[in-house]
Design an enzyme around this catalytic site. Structure first.
Site, PDB file in Angstrom:
ATOM      1  N   TYR A 144       0.861  -1.177   0.000  1.00 42.99           N
ATOM      2  CA  TYR A 144       0.000   0.000   0.000  1.00 42.99           C
ATOM      3  C   TYR A 144       0.899   1.229   0.000  1.00 42.99           C
ATOM      4  CZ  TYR A 144      -3.474   3.443   1.570  1.00 42.99           C
ATOM      5  OH  TYR A 144      -4.294   4.536   1.680  1.00 42.99           O
ATOM      6  N   ASP A 239       9.320   2.835  -0.211  1.00 40.87           N
ATOM      7  CA  ASP A 239       8.264   3.483   0.558  1.00 40.87           C
ATOM      8  C   ASP A 239       8.455   3.071   2.008  1.00 40.87           C
ATOM      9  OD1 ASP A 239       6.043   4.337   1.857  1.00 40.87           O
ATOM     10  OD2 ASP A 239       4.591   3.532   0.426  1.00 40.87           O
ATOM     11  N   LYS A 267       4.294   8.926   8.994  1.00 41.46           N
ATOM     12  CA  LYS A 267       4.022   8.329  10.299  1.00 41.46           C
ATOM     13  C   LYS A 267       4.985   8.830  11.387  1.00 41.46           C
ATOM     14  CE  LYS A 267       1.125   4.940   8.265  1.00 41.46           C
ATOM     15  NZ  LYS A 267       1.114   4.021   7.156  1.00 41.46           N
TER      16      LYS A 267
HETATM   17  C1  PLP Z   1       0.417   4.523   5.761  1.00 44.59           C
HETATM   18  C2  PLP Z   1       1.175   4.293   4.513  1.00 44.59           C
HETATM   19  C3  PLP Z   1       1.073   5.166   3.420  1.00 44.59           C
HETATM   20  C4  PLP Z   1       0.053   6.265   3.355  1.00 44.59           C
HETATM   21  O1  PLP Z   1       0.283   7.260   4.291  1.00 44.59           O
HETATM   22  P1  PLP Z   1      -0.928   8.262   4.649  1.00 44.59           P
HETATM   23  O2  PLP Z   1      -0.284   9.243   5.575  1.00 44.59           O
HETATM   24  O3  PLP Z   1      -1.990   7.429   5.271  1.00 44.59           O
HETATM   25  O4  PLP Z   1      -1.365   8.880   3.381  1.00 44.59           O
HETATM   26  C5  PLP Z   1       1.900   4.959   2.339  1.00 44.59           C
HETATM   27  N1  PLP Z   1       2.783   3.946   2.320  1.00 44.59           N
HETATM   28  C6  PLP Z   1       2.907   3.085   3.349  1.00 44.59           C
HETATM   29  C7  PLP Z   1       3.925   2.005   3.284  1.00 44.59           C
HETATM   30  C8  PLP Z   1       2.105   3.223   4.466  1.00 44.59           C
HETATM   31  O5  PLP Z   1       2.213   2.343   5.464  1.00 44.59           O
END
Ligand code: PLP
Length: 427
Positions: A144, A239, A267
């Site tokens: 994701y 990511d 995060k």
């Molecule tokens: C949470 C997450 C996102 C998206 O971040 P948001 O702040 O919710 O838009 C993208 N990539 C990874 C790996 C994530 O865990």
């Protein structure tokens, strides 16, 4: 457990907010529950609107690595607050957080702040396309990367939880350049790159996949991505929105020793406020406006309160021994859960990378999204409900990781294991 007030609030919310929530997995639908409305947090604990207490393993889906209301984070936000909430002009705080990031992340010479992980990955991909002059991107099933149009193909997290192949409202032409391949499948990556590598702008990957449950990268997987992207002139994007400052201070790139061209963070770097960032080699980052022609902007980007929270958080993580002790606690918890499940004759596959953990109800190791989907989802729901009744607040989906914070002490872990023992006995 009395949940009257949560139930009433949920009813009110549903009239005003689609599904009653501002992000889909919070609704807890896949585990047949209604969401709890949270009143406050403290350390590793959450208190709901009815005053019930839980040990929190969601940690706001990753950010709260110090636990809730960490004194130094509160102090930093309070002192920034005194000076005003937003200026839309540069502040010294932005430089400080940028310095902390560049110093910590092996591949990062320059960094741009944004407000969410979605923005970070979307912008990094635009940059990769602008830099290479190519259109195609490769991602992996079950990963994701936020909810940008081109990335909602075979996506993990809530998309997986709701068992959707993608999202409606995304024109086919927006995803025609997105290739989604099986995670950990080196042969397929090599084959696709041999055919189309010269059209690929970037390969984007969660270096440890945390949005289909926790799936670890096979030994050669990340290395292969590094080699093949280099060979065909594509960029490699890690990511690290979830793994950054979570699986190690310098993220998965430090832990696994692979250096991407660009990486995305979020995060933890906002310490519970909305911050994300993308960065990498200076030569690539120079293509971003105003120094280059790839446009990306944000009214609240680099917000002073958010920068202050991020700086205070990263400074705590830099303290000697921080990750070692987090690692020790995480290992206690995961080995404890695995052995209790084994004792109760419940097949599970447990995974861990630093303070990021996974538990699949399945009888073989999980290497890919296809594997993860074979987990016993009904058993997961019963486990989730049982744990909640016992005061343990887990992510309400088999396709999510769970997180430990520095505030999870031995007592909290012991309480969690005792709850698990009772719950496993009834599964
Ligand atoms: C949470 C997450 C996102 C998206 O971040 P948001 O702040 O919710 O838009 C993208 N990539 C990874 C790996 C994530 O865990």
């Amino acid at each position: 457990m009395n949940r009257k007030r949560s139930t009433a609030l949920y009813k009110r919310a549903q009239e005003l907010i689609p599904g009653g929530v501002n992000s889909p997995v919070r609704a807890c639908r896949s585990v047949g529950m209604d969401p709890l409305f949270i009143d406050r947090g403290d350390g590793c604990r959450l208190f709901d609107a009815d005053g019930n207490q839980y040990i929190d393993y969601i940690g706001s889906w990753g950010p709260m690595i110090l636990g809730h209301r960490h004194p130094s984070v509160i102090a930093a936000i309070s002192s920034a607050l005194e000076k005003g909430t937003s200026f839309g002009a540069p502040t010294e705080l932005e430089i400080e957080l940028a310095e902390l990031l560049v110093e910590a992340i092996p591949s990062m010479d320059m960094v741009r702040m944004v407000n969410s992980g979605t923005e970070a990955t979307m912008s990094a991909i635009r940059l990769a396309r602008g830099f290479t002059g190519r259109d195609k991107i490769i991602k992996f099933d079950g990963c994701y990367h936020g909810h940008a149009d081109s990335l909602l193909v075979e996506a993990g997290s809530g998309v997986a939880t709701l068992q959707l192949p993608g999202s409606s409202g995304v024109p086919a032409s927006f995803v025609e350049h997105t290739l989604s391949l099986p995670y950990n499948d080196i042969d397929t990556v090599n084959k696709v790159m041999a055919e189309k590598g010269d059209q690929v702008a970037c390969i984007i990957v969660e270096p440890v996949a945390g949005n289909m449950g926790l799936v670890l990268p096979d030994d050669r997987f990340l290395e292969t991505l590094r080699e093949t992207s280099e060979k065909y002139g594509a960029l490699l994007i890690f990511d690290e929105v979830m793994t950054g400052f979570r699986v190690a201070f310098g993220g998965a790139q430090e832990r696994y020793g692979i250096t991407p061209d660009l990486s995305c963070f979020g995060k933890i770097i906002g310490g519970g406020l909305p911050v994300a960032a993308y960065g990498g080699r200076g030569e690539i980052m120079a293509h971003i406006a105003p120094s280059g022609t790839v446009y990306q902007a944000g009214t609240l980007s680099g917000n002073p309160l958010a920068m202050a929270a991020g700086i205070a958080t990263l400074k705590q993580l830099k303290r000697p021994g921080f990750f070692e002790s987090l690692d020790t606690q995480a290992e206690k918890l995961i080995t404890g859960l695995a052995s209790l499940a084994h004792k109760a004759h419940i097949p599970v596959s447990c995974t861990r990378s630093g303070a990021m953990l996974g538990l699949f109800f399945i009888d073989h190791p999980v290497k890919s999204f296809a594997d993860a989907k074979k987990s016993d989802l009904e058993r997961f729901s019963s486990y989730y409900q049982g744990m909640l009744e016992n005061g343990i607040y887990l992510a309400p989906s088999q396709f999510e990781a769970f997180f430990l914070s520095a505030a999870h002490d031995d007592e909290a872990i012991q309480q969690t294991l005792s709850a698990a023992e009772r719950v496993f006995a009834d599964l």
